[in-house]
Design a protein around this motif. Structure first.
Motif, PDB file in Angstrom:
ATOM      1  N   ASN A  58       0.326  26.640 -43.106  1.00 42.76           N
ATOM      2  CA  ASN A  58       1.156  26.147 -44.215  1.00 42.76           C
ATOM      3  C   ASN A  58       0.316  25.386 -45.198  1.00 42.76           C
ATOM      4  N   ASN A 118       5.985  33.350 -44.988  1.00 48.99           N
ATOM      5  CA  ASN A 118       5.082  32.705 -46.143  1.00 48.99           C
ATOM      6  C   ASN A 118       4.073  33.828 -46.885  1.00 48.99           C
ATOM      7  N   LYS A 290       3.167  21.200 -48.007  1.00 56.08           N
ATOM      8  CA  LYS A 290       2.854  22.331 -47.223  1.00 56.08           C
ATOM      9  C   LYS A 290       3.652  23.616 -48.257  1.00 56.08           C
ATOM     10  N   TYR A 292       5.697  25.744 -46.357  1.00 54.65           N
ATOM     11  CA  TYR A 292       6.837  25.567 -45.426  1.00 54.65           C
ATOM     12  C   TYR A 292       6.910  24.732 -44.540  1.00 54.65           C
TER      13      TYR A 292
END
Length: 292
Positions: A58, A118, A290, A292
């Motif tokens: 992330n 992501n 970040k 996620y």
């Protein structure tokens, strides 16, 4: 004289203030803790047969730098260069190739390739780059259903699979060295400090299956004469273990260069605990946002 001293003090104050206000998004260090410029690191990456870029999944800085490294290595190696990624499983290689060659639309590819959650923010840019530059992009991870089989029944459970299934993993049998520090740490994480805990050992064997499979598919690219940039979670390549260990079992003289990603409160100096994790350490501020 007083004016000169005052001017000197003012300049010094401005310099200190500027330094205090500087907020670098990242710093690069050698494994020994010496700060290094990107250009110097790139010189070493260009000499490598394989670059293992370990990321925190992330971390936006790592993903951006992976793209920059991919562009620069492609410029250096041209059509003798490929990208591999843990984020795609080997059984989606067909749809990945179809997208890269323009045979299927991006939305169909993204629906059918089981991308990570992501993907759009973190991996789509480098896949699009590969498409635009005609760079082979290799899905290197073992399909998760087979890793799950090992987690519940050990590597021996793979013996019962059809030959068509075995093409998506490293050749069996797969050797696992449970004494490697990374695997020993995994054993302790799952409640076992010694061998004999079947559940913990199966989980480590599933990790080893992933590492061995990624190494196997990287070696296939090397056999074609390509240099390889491989993207993976840092745990798969930290401390020269994981993927790198399996690569060296097959080709001891292979030149493998590793990068890992770590976070620190202070990015100006590499902490002792982060030294020697890789050939190059990407240090990102702990406060970095970040994905996620």
């Amino acid at each position: 004289m007083k004016k000169r001293v005052s001017l000197f003090c003012l300049c010094l104050l401005l310099t200190i203030t500027a330094m205090a206000q500087d907020k670098p998004a990242y710093k690069l260090f050698t494994k020994a803790g010496k700060e290094v410029k990107y250009s110097k690191m790139l010189d070493e990456l260009q000499k490598a047969d394989v670059v293992l870029f370990g990321e925190q999944h992330n971390d936006p800085i790592a993903h951006w730098l992976q793209l920059e490294v991919a562009k620069d290595l492609h410029e250096a190696h041209q059509q003798k260069f490929s990208i591999g990624a843990e984020m795609f499983e080997a059984d989606v290689q067909l749809v990945l190739d179809e997208y890269l060659s323009g045979k299927v639309a991006e939305n169909n590819f993204e629906q059918e390739s089981r991308p990570w959650n992501n993907y759009k923010t973190d991996y789509r840019p480098i896949v699009r780059f590969a498409k635009e530059a005609s760079v082979p992009f290799i899905a290197t991870n073992v399909p998760r259903r087979y890793a799950a089989i090992v987690s519940s029944g050990s590597l021996q459970a793979l013996d019962n699979l059809a030959p068509e299934a075995k093409q998506y993993m490293a050749p069996l049998p797969i050797m696992v060295d449970m004494n490697l520090p990374g695997y020993k740490n995994m054993l302790s994480m799952f409640g076992s400090n010694t061998h004999g805990n079947t559940k913990a050992e199966n989980i480590v064997q599933a990790q080893a299956l992933k590492d061995a499979t990624m190494a196997h598919l990287i070696l296939k690219q090397l056999a074609k004469g390509n240099k390889v940039l491989h993207l993976n979670g840092s745990y798969h390549s930290d401390n020269y273990e994981g993927i790198g260990w399996y690569l060296k079992q097959k080709q001891p003289n292979l030149k493998v260069v590793t990068i890992t990603t770590v976070t620190q409160e202070d990015v100006e100096k590499l902490t002792d605990e982060n030294k020697n994790k890789a050939d190059f350490i990407l240090v990102v501020p702990a406060t970095m946002t970040k994905t996620y």
